[in-house]
Write a protein that holds these residues in place. Structure first.
Motif, PDB file in Angstrom:
ATOM      1  N   ARG A 192      -5.278  -1.919   7.994  1.00  9.59           N
ATOM      2  CA  ARG A 192      -4.518  -0.706   8.297  1.00  9.59           C
ATOM      3  C   ARG A 192      -3.223  -1.007   9.054  1.00  9.59           C
ATOM      4  N   LEU A 193      -3.232  -2.011   9.951  1.00 13.63           N
ATOM      5  CA  LEU A 193      -2.038  -2.332  10.726  1.00 13.63           C
ATOM      6  C   LEU A 193      -0.901  -2.818   9.840  1.00 13.63           C
ATOM      7  N   ALA A 194      -1.261  -3.449   8.724  1.00  8.31           N
ATOM      8  CA  ALA A 194      -0.244  -3.922   7.786  1.00  8.31           C
ATOM      9  C   ALA A 194       0.130  -2.850   6.772  1.00  8.31           C
ATOM     10  N   VAL A 195      -0.817  -1.960   6.485  1.00  6.61           N
ATOM     11  CA  VAL A 195      -0.624  -0.971   5.425  1.00  6.61           C
ATOM     12  C   VAL A 195       0.112   0.279   5.909  1.00  6.61           C
ATOM     13  N   LEU A 196      -0.202   0.730   7.122  1.00  7.23           N
ATOM     14  CA  LEU A 196       0.330   2.008   7.597  1.00  7.23           C
ATOM     15  C   LEU A 196       1.863   2.080   7.608  1.00  7.23           C
ATOM     16  N   PRO A 197       2.582   1.031   8.052  1.00  8.19           N
ATOM     17  CA  PRO A 197       4.046   1.124   7.997  1.00  8.19           C
ATOM     18  C   PRO A 197       4.573   1.352   6.577  1.00  8.19           C
ATOM     19  N   VAL A 198       3.925   0.720   5.605  1.00  7.77           N
ATOM     20  CA  VAL A 198       4.341   0.901   4.209  1.00  7.77           C
ATOM     21  C   VAL A 198       4.022   2.313   3.749  1.00  7.77           C
ATOM     22  N   LEU A 199       2.857   2.822   4.136  1.00 12.65           N
ATOM     23  CA  LEU A 199       2.451   4.170   3.769  1.00 12.65           C
ATOM     24  C   LEU A 199       3.441   5.201   4.329  1.00 12.65           C
ATOM     25  N   TYR A 200       3.791   5.041   5.607  1.00 13.58           N
ATOM     26  CA  TYR A 200       4.742   5.975   6.214  1.00 13.58           C
ATOM     27  C   TYR A 200       6.116   5.865   5.553  1.00 13.58           C
ATOM     28  N   HIS A 201       6.494   4.657   5.175  1.00 12.90           N
ATOM     29  CA  HIS A 201       7.774   4.461   4.486  1.00 12.90           C
ATOM     30  C   HIS A 201       7.775   5.184   3.138  1.00 12.90           C
TER      31      HIS A 201
END
Length: 252
Positions: free
Chosen positions: A213-222
């Protein structure tokens, strides 16, 4: 409407309106608006500096617009939020702050007005934006805005008077704005998220299916910022249970 018709219409309503601006090359320009209405004001430099001094009650600064990859100035938090909302709007391709100064006479006195923003839309339409909370729009300001709106209509621009954003939307937009930079995009993760959210899922459920999740969430928000994924930003604070899904345009 062809160019000659626009100019003729503009002349009827804007005869005597002068415009002053600094073009994309840093050259100061001025003259009748009817001669300059087609200028790419979204590339103009601010026509006046943004003052900053000790004891100042309003907050000035620069907002980095992901849309045009440029800095645009603001003179209050309300203006900053308005710039962010324009940057988030998928129809906006570029924007500039305080792009020009309008000057005119009503026969009794001289008037000068500098709009807060100029935005260019995907379809080429220009948008003039004045930012002022409704409770701060007095009679004189209302008249200036009404006259500016009439000028904009004459030359084929839109005019928007923007006030405070809805509080919940503003909070969600500020959060997503942290992830607007392209450095937050990672193609493999983005591709996986598009697959996972083809059908609506709670935000955290989908993120954990995509990996750490720590790696995925920034991409998701982007992707939410870019409107590749979508969620209702007016319903509740963006959180783990927010329903997220692929935008209609990106569906197979």
């Amino acid at each position: 409407m062809d160019g000659s018709a626009v100019v003729a219409s503009a002349w009827d309503y804007t005869s005597g309106i002068e415009v002053e601006f600094v073009d994309a090359d840093g050259v100061e320009r001025s003259g009748p608006l009817t001669s300059w209405w087609a200028e790419p004001f979204e590339l103009a430099s601010s026509v006046r500096p943004f003052a900053s001094f000790k004891g100042q009650k309003n907050f000035t600064g620069e907002y980095w617009a992901a849309t045009s990859r440029t800095h645009v100035g603001y003179e209050s938090w309300v203006e900053r939020d308005a710039a962010m909302a324009l940057d988030f709007d998928p129809a906006v391709v570029a924007l500039a702050s305080q792009p020009f100064r309008l000057a005119w006479s009503d026969g009794e006195r001289e008037h000068r007005h500098t709009p807060d923003y100029f935005a260019r839309l995907l379809d080429g339409t220009g948008v003039v934006v004045d930012v002022r909370p409704e409770n701060l729009v007095d009679e004189a300001t209302a008249k200036v805005f009404a006259f500016t709106a009439r000028i904009c209509e004459a030359v084929g621009w839109q005019f928007r008077n923007v006030g405070d954003l809805y509080q919940l939307y503003r909070a969600n937009l500020r959060w997503l704005g942290r992830y607007r930079h392209r450095r937050c995009h990672r193609s493999p993760v983005a591709h996986r998220l598009r697959e996972i959210f083809a059908d609506p899922l709670p935000l955290l459920v989908g993120a954990e299916r995509a990996g750490d999740r720590l790696a995925v969430l920034p991409v998701l928000y982007h992707l939410l910022w870019r409107h590749e994924l979508t969620a209702d930003l007016t319903l509740s604070p963006l959180g783990t249970g927010t329903l997220v899904h692929l935008t209609s345009r990106d569906r197979p």
